[in-house]
Design a protein around this motif. Structure first.
Motif, PDB file in Angstrom:
ATOM      1  N   GLN A   6      -1.034   1.370 -12.641  1.00  8.33           N
ATOM      2  CA  GLN A   6      -0.796   1.584 -14.062  1.00  8.33           C
ATOM      3  C   GLN A   6      -1.753   2.582 -14.713  1.00  8.33           C
ATOM      4  N   HIS A   7      -2.616   3.181 -13.906  1.00 11.90           N
ATOM      5  CA  HIS A   7      -3.583   4.147 -14.422  1.00 11.90           C
ATOM      6  C   HIS A   7      -3.709   5.312 -13.449  1.00 11.90           C
ATOM      7  N   THR A   8      -4.009   6.490 -13.991  1.00 10.94           N
ATOM      8  CA  THR A   8      -4.289   7.643 -13.141  1.00 10.94           C
ATOM      9  C   THR A   8      -5.593   7.431 -12.381  1.00 10.94           C
ATOM     10  N   ASN A   9      -6.589   6.900 -13.076  1.00 10.90           N
ATOM     11  CA  ASN A   9      -7.870   6.560 -12.461  1.00 10.90           C
ATOM     12  C   ASN A   9      -8.003   5.039 -12.440  1.00 10.90           C
ATOM     13  N   PHE A  10      -8.253   4.491 -11.268  1.00  8.86           N
ATOM     14  CA  PHE A  10      -8.235   3.034 -11.126  1.00  8.86           C
ATOM     15  C   PHE A  10      -9.064   2.616  -9.918  1.00  8.86           C
ATOM     16  N   SER A  11      -9.324   1.330  -9.818  1.00 11.36           N
ATOM     17  CA  SER A  11      -9.836   0.747  -8.574  1.00 11.36           C
ATOM     18  C   SER A  11      -8.998  -0.481  -8.254  1.00 11.36           C
ATOM     19  N   ALA A  12      -8.808  -0.732  -6.973  1.00  7.66           N
ATOM     20  CA  ALA A  12      -8.100  -1.923  -6.513  1.00  7.66           C
ATOM     21  C   ALA A  12      -8.835  -2.449  -5.293  1.00  7.66           C
ATOM     22  N   GLU A  13      -9.063  -3.755  -5.266  1.00  6.39           N
ATOM     23  CA  GLU A  13      -9.790  -4.304  -4.124  1.00  6.39           C
ATOM     24  C   GLU A  13      -9.293  -5.693  -3.768  1.00  6.39           C
ATOM     25  N   THR A  14      -9.583  -6.069  -2.535  1.00  6.61           N
ATOM     26  CA  THR A  14      -9.225  -7.392  -2.042  1.00  6.61           C
ATOM     27  C   THR A  14     -10.189  -7.779  -0.936  1.00  6.61           C
ATOM     28  N   GLN A  15     -10.100  -9.027  -0.482  1.00  8.36           N
ATOM     29  CA  GLN A  15     -10.810  -9.485   0.717  1.00  8.36           C
ATOM     30  C   GLN A  15      -9.792 -10.114   1.640  1.00  8.36           C
ATOM     31  N   VAL A  16      -9.799  -9.686   2.896  1.00  4.68           N
ATOM     32  CA  VAL A  16      -8.824 -10.173   3.860  1.00  4.68           C
ATOM     33  C   VAL A  16      -9.521 -10.845   5.036  1.00  4.68           C
ATOM     34  N   GLU A  17      -8.975 -11.972   5.456  1.00  7.89           N
ATOM     35  CA  GLU A  17      -9.398 -12.665   6.666  1.00  7.89           C
ATOM     36  C   GLU A  17      -8.253 -12.562   7.663  1.00  7.89           C
ATOM     37  N   TYR A  18      -8.523 -11.883   8.778  1.00  6.24           N
ATOM     38  CA  TYR A  18      -7.439 -11.600   9.712  1.00  6.24           C
ATOM     39  C   TYR A  18      -8.032 -11.123  11.031  1.00  6.24           C
ATOM     40  N   THR A  19      -7.420 -11.515  12.128  1.00  3.31           N
ATOM     41  CA  THR A  19      -7.809 -11.043  13.449  1.00  3.31           C
ATOM     42  C   THR A  19      -6.636 -10.310  14.072  1.00  3.31           C
ATOM     43  N   ALA A  20      -6.778  -9.017  14.239  1.00  2.00           N
ATOM     44  CA  ALA A  20      -5.747  -8.225  14.902  1.00  2.00           C
ATOM     45  C   ALA A  20      -5.881  -8.390  16.409  1.00  2.00           C
ATOM     46  N   LYS A  21      -4.735  -8.490  17.085  1.00  2.00           N
ATOM     47  CA  LYS A  21      -4.736  -8.693  18.534  1.00  2.00           C
ATOM     48  C   LYS A  21      -4.127  -7.521  19.292  1.00  2.00           C
ATOM     49  N   SER A  22      -3.382  -6.673  18.608  1.00  2.00           N
ATOM     50  CA  SER A  22      -2.773  -5.517  19.269  1.00  2.00           C
ATOM     51  C   SER A  22      -2.667  -4.379  18.273  1.00  2.00           C
ATOM     52  N   GLU A  23      -2.298  -3.209  18.782  1.00  4.88           N
ATOM     53  CA  GLU A  23      -2.143  -2.045  17.915  1.00  4.88           C
ATOM     54  C   GLU A  23      -0.960  -2.179  16.968  1.00  4.88           C
ATOM     55  N   ASN A  24      -0.112  -3.162  17.219  1.00  3.57           N
ATOM     56  CA  ASN A  24       1.011  -3.416  16.311  1.00  3.57           C
ATOM     57  C   ASN A  24       0.609  -4.253  15.105  1.00  3.57           C
ATOM     58  N   ASP A  25      -0.557  -4.893  15.179  1.00  5.65           N
ATOM     59  CA  ASP A  25      -1.012  -5.780  14.111  1.00  5.65           C
ATOM     60  C   ASP A  25      -1.742  -4.982  13.033  1.00  5.65           C
ATOM     61  N   PHE A  26      -1.471  -5.341  11.793  1.00  7.19           N
ATOM     62  CA  PHE A  26      -2.182  -4.723  10.662  1.00  7.19           C
ATOM     63  C   PHE A  26      -2.168  -5.681   9.495  1.00  7.19           C
ATOM     64  N   ALA A  27      -3.277  -5.719   8.749  1.00  4.28           N
ATOM     65  CA  ALA A  27      -3.337  -6.464   7.490  1.00  4.28           C
ATOM     66  C   ALA A  27      -4.319  -5.776   6.559  1.00  4.28           C
ATOM     67  N   GLY A  28      -3.931  -5.645   5.301  1.00  2.00           N
ATOM     68  CA  GLY A  28      -4.802  -5.011   4.330  1.00  2.00           C
ATOM     69  C   GLY A  28      -4.046  -4.564   3.102  1.00  2.00           C
ATOM     70  N   LEU A  29      -4.497  -3.445   2.533  1.00  2.00           N
ATOM     71  CA  LEU A  29      -3.888  -2.883   1.331  1.00  2.00           C
ATOM     72  C   LEU A  29      -2.838  -1.844   1.700  1.00  2.00           C
ATOM     73  N   VAL A  30      -1.791  -1.777   0.893  1.00  2.00           N
ATOM     74  CA  VAL A  30      -0.809  -0.711   1.002  1.00  2.00           C
ATOM     75  C   VAL A  30      -0.666  -0.054  -0.358  1.00  2.00           C
ATOM     76  N   LEU A  31      -0.645   1.277  -0.370  1.00  2.00           N
ATOM     77  CA  LEU A  31      -0.314   2.065  -1.560  1.00  2.00           C
ATOM     78  C   LEU A  31       1.014   2.731  -1.237  1.00  2.00           C
ATOM     79  N   PHE A  32       2.054   2.326  -1.934  1.00  2.00           N
ATOM     80  CA  PHE A  32       3.427   2.605  -1.504  1.00  2.00           C
ATOM     81  C   PHE A  32       4.186   3.401  -2.553  1.00  2.00           C
ATOM     82  N   GLN A  33       4.690   4.568  -2.148  1.00  2.00           N
ATOM     83  CA  GLN A  33       5.664   5.309  -2.964  1.00  2.00           C
ATOM     84  C   GLN A  33       7.063   5.139  -2.397  1.00  2.00           C
ATOM     85  N   ASN A  34       7.205   5.400  -1.118  1.00  2.00           N
ATOM     86  CA  ASN A  34       8.431   5.066  -0.394  1.00  2.00           C
ATOM     87  C   ASN A  34       8.098   4.997   1.089  1.00  2.00           C
TER      88      ASN A  34
END
Length: 564
Positions: A437-465
């Protein structure tokens, strides 16, 4: 024959964000747990202080909330916006003063109303909803177009806070942007954008058609008619007359439309007639709203203005909501999408004027009797989500209609069970997002996750399409669990990564994005206190509408997948 007055509700699914409660049998390491989400706006535009009882900021609803439509019942206003390929569809807001809005839900909040599919791009789906109140039967109507889906339809409600009916299809209403007028003589009409009769006279020429609508049966009746062809000055070959609204004011029918396309040439024009069927005469003051003739390097620039809707207050004053954009460079680049603005309306020679020619959209506007609310939707606000309630608020959305259960809010955590679907596919991934909602912004989170393969991912996404994104989180790279930043602009590339050597599995990791227009810093913390930069000054113009194309704005959210 069917009734549209008796609104049908499904109480078992009262809110969209209760749809995706997961089966809770997975091991903890297979689930990505997010402890919080914090978003903070930092725009220079909003750093000038205002008296919130007498003044307001434009935009009134910041971020990707385009194509606003407004109506009033008594002293209460309701506002809706386009939602395109996101679910739930059509965010709806409530206000007592046209400035301070509270989101009360979504009009289309269950799959039986809106089933977005893999064939619908993120800029397909729900276009230009129009909300109206019919005092004759004390019923609200929302009419819209589902592009790539069921086409034109409407839903009804006696109380917008309690839900809306199932869709009533209107196959005879073609193309886009339908809108109702409930006349004071009991008759009703639908106007909409259409192809010109017998084909266009020039490239991108459009027309406006009208249908009579029978409130008793809920159907259109008789033949439709083309009431406007081309636009305000046909001799100039204007493009894309669209977004029509029809009003009855002081014995005249006023037809107000967007014109010029939704880019920098966007504008609003108005016509009037003694009959809803025409002929319509264009106002000499057209366009009654545009920013296309102003210098591109002006301060606090607002561009692409148009797609307006008029509303009269109980005291008789007129106002207009409309969309606009806030570019961060001189060539009209913006990541925040098209936003909702508000201005008072004046009258000149019996025609409404939203903004006089040559005047820029003001950042700060005066308005009497404001009632500041508790839900900030503009200005430099901070949004904190600590997941302490059993459901998320209405600002969270999904990419398309979810087909599988994947998340749960419990004990101060949001837990996402990763699906084997990525945000790069035209499906519905295990992602939950909010609008930037802003041109200048910050966004943060804390994630608990254990990736086991290169197919695994968890975190933030910034999505246009699907082809324009950032992914920032944990995965496996070269056999090691790592923090990674992917940039996607057509193709996916690793912008930066950091192996988590010596870190215990499932150690919480904090992630933060500092966005500054077309650039961004991506930081992480392993001790919860000290931030380290993974990538600084990353090119974020891939999140702009100019590069990504389409009609949406950037959304930021929490995401986990087994198909990275």
């Amino acid at each position: 024959m069917h009734s549209v007055i008796k609104t049908v509700f499904i109480p078992t699914i009262a809110a969209a964000l209760l749809l995706c409660q997961p089966v809770w049998g997975q091991k903890q390491t297979e689930v990505a747990q997010f402890d919080y989400f914090k978003y903070e706006g930092k725009d220079e535009r909003f750093k000038t202080g205002i008296d919130h009882k007498k003044q307001y900021y434009n935009p009134i609803v910041a971020g990707y909330y385009p194509d606003p439509s407004v109506c009033r019942k008594g002293d209460t206003y309701y506002l809706v916006n386009s939602s395109f390929g996101f679910f739930p569809g059509v965010p709806i807001f409530k206000s007592k003063d046209l400035v301070n809005w509270k989101q009360i839900g979504h009009v289309l909040d269950r799959p039986s109303q809106l089933s977005l599919n893999e064939k619908q791009g993120i800029s397909s789906g729900i276009f230009a909803p129009a909300i109206s109140y019919n005092p004759t039967n004390d019923t609200f109507y929302m009419i819209t177009t589902d592009i790539g889906g069921i086409g034109n339809f409407y839903v009804t409600s006696k109380d917008p806070e309690k839900g809306w009916s199932e869709p009533v299809l209107l196959p005879e209403v073609r193309n886009i942007d339908p809108s109702f007028l409930f006349d004071d003589d009991g008759k009703a009409y639908i106007v909409h954008n259409d192809e010109p009769e017998n084909g266009p006279d020039w490239n991108q020429q459009r027309s406006i058609r009208i249908h009579e609508f029978d409130v008793a049966t809920g159907k259109t009746i008789g033949k439709s008619k083309e009431i406007l062809r081309g636009g305000a000055r046909p001799e100039d070959r204007p493009i894309w007359i669209e977004g029509p609204h029809l009003y009855k004011i002081n014995g005249y029918y006023y037809l107000m439309c967007a014109e010029g396309g939704t880019d920098s040439g966007h504008s609003e024009v108005v016509f009037r007639s003694k009959s809803p069927w025409g002929p319509y005469v264009a106002a000499k003051t057209n366009p009654i709203l545009t920013q296309r003739d102003l210098a591109p390097n002006r301060e606090n620039i607002v561009a692409c203005t148009g797609h307006a809707d008029l509303i009269q207050t109980p005291k008789g004053d007129w106002w207009a909501v409309f969309l606009g954009t806030r570019p961060y460079t001189n060539n009209f680049v913006f990541n925040t999408g098209r936003e909702t603005f508000l201005l008072p309306v004046t009258w000149e020679n019996d025609f409404p004027v939203i903004l006089k020619k040559g005047e820029p959209v003001p950042t700060i506007v005066s308005k009497k009797d404001l009632k500041p609310g508790t839900q900030p939707l503009t200005g430099n606000f901070t949004y904190n989500e600590n997941f302490e309630k059993d459901k998320l608020d209405h600002s969270w959305i999904f990419i398309r209609t979810p087909k599988q259960d994947f998340y749960k809010v419990n004990n101060g955590k949001l837990a996402i069970t990763p699906l084997a679907i990525s945000t790069e596919e035209t499906q519905s991934p295990s992602a939950i997002l909010r609008r930037q909602q802003h041109t200048n912004f910050s966004a943060e989170t804390q994630v608990e996750y254990t990736a086991k393969s290169e197919n695994d991912f968890a975190g933030l996404v910034l999505f246009q399409n699907e082809k324009y994104q950032f992914l920032f989180g944990k995965t496996i790279i070269d056999g090691k669990e790592s923090i990674v930043l992917y940039r996607i602009e057509g193709k996916k590339e690793v912008l930066a990564s950091k192996p988590l050597d010596g870190i215990k599995p499932n150690t919480p990791v904090k992630l933060k994005v500092e966005g500054k227009g077309g650039a961004g810093d991506f930081l992480y913390s392993l001790d919860g206190k000290t931030w380290q930069t993974l990538a600084g000054g990353a090119d974020m113009t891939n999140l702009s509408t100019q590069k990504a194309q389409g009609f949406v704005g950037t959304c930021i959210g929490l995401y986990a997948t087994k198909k990275n």
